[in-house]
Design an enzyme around this catalytic site. Structure first.
Site, mmCIF file in Angstrom:
data_model
loop_
_atom_site.group_PDB
_atom_site.id
_atom_site.type_symbol
_atom_site.label_atom_id
_atom_site.label_comp_id
_atom_site.label_asym_id
_atom_site.label_seq_id
_atom_site.Cartn_x
_atom_site.Cartn_y
_atom_site.Cartn_z
ATOM 1 N N SER A 197 -11.909 -1.283 14.536
ATOM 2 C CA SER A 197 -12.713 -0.647 13.489
ATOM 3 C C SER A 197 -13.810 -1.611 13.051
ATOM 4 O O SER A 197 -13.516 -2.742 12.635
ATOM 5 C CB SER A 197 -11.795 -0.324 12.306
ATOM 6 O OG SER A 197 -12.566 -0.015 11.168
ATOM 7 N N CYS A 322 -6.050 2.168 2.112
ATOM 8 C CA CYS A 322 -6.027 3.594 2.392
ATOM 9 C C CYS A 322 -5.026 4.316 1.506
ATOM 10 O O CYS A 322 -5.120 5.506 1.298
ATOM 11 C CB CYS A 322 -5.712 3.806 3.867
ATOM 12 S SG CYS A 322 -6.680 2.707 4.887
HETATM 13 N N1 PLP Z 1 -5.421 0.688 11.270
HETATM 14 C C1 PLP Z 1 -5.240 -0.365 10.449
HETATM 15 C C2 PLP Z 1 -4.207 -1.393 10.778
HETATM 16 C C3 PLP Z 1 -6.025 -0.500 9.298
HETATM 17 O O1 PLP Z 1 -5.841 -1.545 8.496
HETATM 18 C C4 PLP Z 1 -6.994 0.495 9.017
HETATM 19 C C5 PLP Z 1 -7.803 0.440 7.782
HETATM 20 O O2 PLP Z 1 -7.385 -0.083 6.767
HETATM 21 C C6 PLP Z 1 -7.149 1.562 9.922
HETATM 22 C C7 PLP Z 1 -6.343 1.633 11.032
HETATM 23 C C8 PLP Z 1 -8.161 2.644 9.693
HETATM 24 O O3 PLP Z 1 -9.445 2.185 10.049
HETATM 25 P P1 PLP Z 1 -10.750 2.912 9.458
HETATM 26 O O4 PLP Z 1 -10.849 2.521 8.027
HETATM 27 O O5 PLP Z 1 -11.886 2.341 10.269
HETATM 28 O O6 PLP Z 1 -10.601 4.359 9.666
#
Ligand code: PLP
Length: 372
Positions: A197, A322
């Site tokens: 990302s 998130c």
């Molecule tokens: N996977 C992990 C381990 C993350 O820490 C995050 C975001 O916090 C994501 C996936 C999601 O990424 P994005 O914010 O680019 O959608």
């Protein structure tokens, strides 16, 4: 303000923005258009793809640009599971990011897959034995992250990937948190798919990429004009692809930098633990992301610490970004065996490349002041 929430997101690197700028302004062509403006956009996109491929040590055709970690995880997991169904069984862990867990849940609910969760211990570790027990002859895909975003525990992929392959299963990994901190070599990791990302390493939010090995079939999750080799439809975001390539090249993942930041982290962890016996570290104390210091503080809510620290000029996180805003206990900590109430006492400091010892001193003083 001292920003210690780099696992949530990072500031955009000025050079990444500078490199992206022309593709947002004068060079606004659609990379699929058959005229000069389009050809130039397409050439910039393919150049960015080649540079990302070089950083990941894969072929250009193995890189798909996406809108970030969430989309990469969805495309990698759903796309591989639907297109390569040895059997309707996938394996993951309860400490994965929701982008992974919800993609698995979707496969279960709408496509009749069975999902097996590999158990984790109190530090978030997965054992070879745990994975072996979860695997079946009909397992299509294993998805396990390189390192956890909340507690920093790093999984031993060098051991886990060959076990999945022994059973004939594909292996996807979410490398979102490590991309800004260590070199990523998909050949060395041996994985079949890997998500990154952009906003975790200096590119803008809404940028990212998915590596998928060779000619593996991948069912798209976004349907349309067939861009990105038919893997991800939608007019290509040339500017963000250029930014991802540029920041991936610029980010310092050298061994020296890793040692420097890990030392800062360890000093900080030791000082925080010395504040009070009520504070304990979460995650694996040794095998952890260089930039994550995460704790639980018995009897003190994470949200209250977050607010108190912010009043004192320190920005951190009480859980994963998130999940921020909802006061449910972290699914990561509860999976690691923490009681829900205890899990609500979590606080995470995540360092950036620009974080200094003075910044951490200030964070320590603020936490001490609040807890006294
Ligand atoms: N996977 C992990 C381990 C993350 O820490 C995050 C975001 O916090 C994501 C996936 C999601 O990424 P994005 O914010 O680019 O959608």
């Amino acid at each position: 303000m001292i920003y210690l929430d780099h696992a949530a997101t990072t500031p955009v690197h000025p050079e990444a923005l500078k490199a992206a700028w022309p593709w947002l302004t004068n060079e606004f062509g659609n990379a699929s258009s058959h005229h000069e403006l389009g050809y130039r956009a397409s050439a910039a996109l393919e150049d960015a793809r080649m540079r990302v491929a070089r950083k990941l040590n894969c072929r250009t055709s193995e890189v798909t640009f996406t809108s970030g970690g969430t989309e990469s995880d969805n495309l990698g997991i759903i796309g591989l599971a639907l297109a390569n169904p040895r059997g309707k069984h996938i394996v993951t862990a309860p400490t994965e990011h929701n982008a992974v867990l919800q993609a698995a849940d979707y496969l279960q609910r709408l496509h009749g897959f069975e999902v097996t969760f590999v158990p984790v211990d109190s530090q978030g570790n997965i054992t070879a034995e745990g994975l072996r027990t979860a695997l079946r002859a009909e397992t299509t895909l294993v998805t396990l992250m390189v390192a956890n975003n909340e507690v920093g525990t790093v999984h031993d992929l060098a051991t886990l990937v060959p076990i999945a392959h022994e059973f004939g299963a594909l292996f996807h990994t979410d490398a979102v948190q490590v991309a800004g901190w260590q070199p990523i070599d998909v050949a060395e990791l041996g994985v079949d798919a890997l998500s990154i990302s952009g906003h975790k390493f200096g590119a803008p939010k809404g940028s990212g990429a998915l590596f998928v090995r060779g000619r593996l079939a991948l069912e798209p999750v976004i349907h349309g004009g067939g861009q990105e080799f038919g893997r991800r439809s939608g007019t290509e975001n040339v500017a963000w692809a250029v930014a991802v390539a540029t920041s991936l090249e610029l980010i310092d993942v050298s061994a020296d930098e890793q040692v420097r930041v890990a030392n800062l982290r360890d000093e900080f962890i030791a000082s925080v633990l010395a504040i009070s016996p009520k504070i304990s570290l979460t995650g694996n104390p040794q095998v952890r992301l260089v930039n994550i210091a995460s704790f639980v503080v018995d009897g003190v809510s994470g949200e209250s610490m977050l607010l108190a620290l912010e009043e004192r000029g320190i920005i951190c996180s009480s859980g994963s970004a998130c999940a921020a805003g909802d006061d449910k206990p972290s699914h990561v900590l509860t999976a690691m065996g923490y009681e829900p109430d205890f899990a609500l006492t979590a606080i995470r400091f995540s360092l950036g490349h620009e974080t200094t010892a003075e910044d951490l001193q200030a964070a320590l003083a603020a936490l001490q002041d609040f807890l006294k």
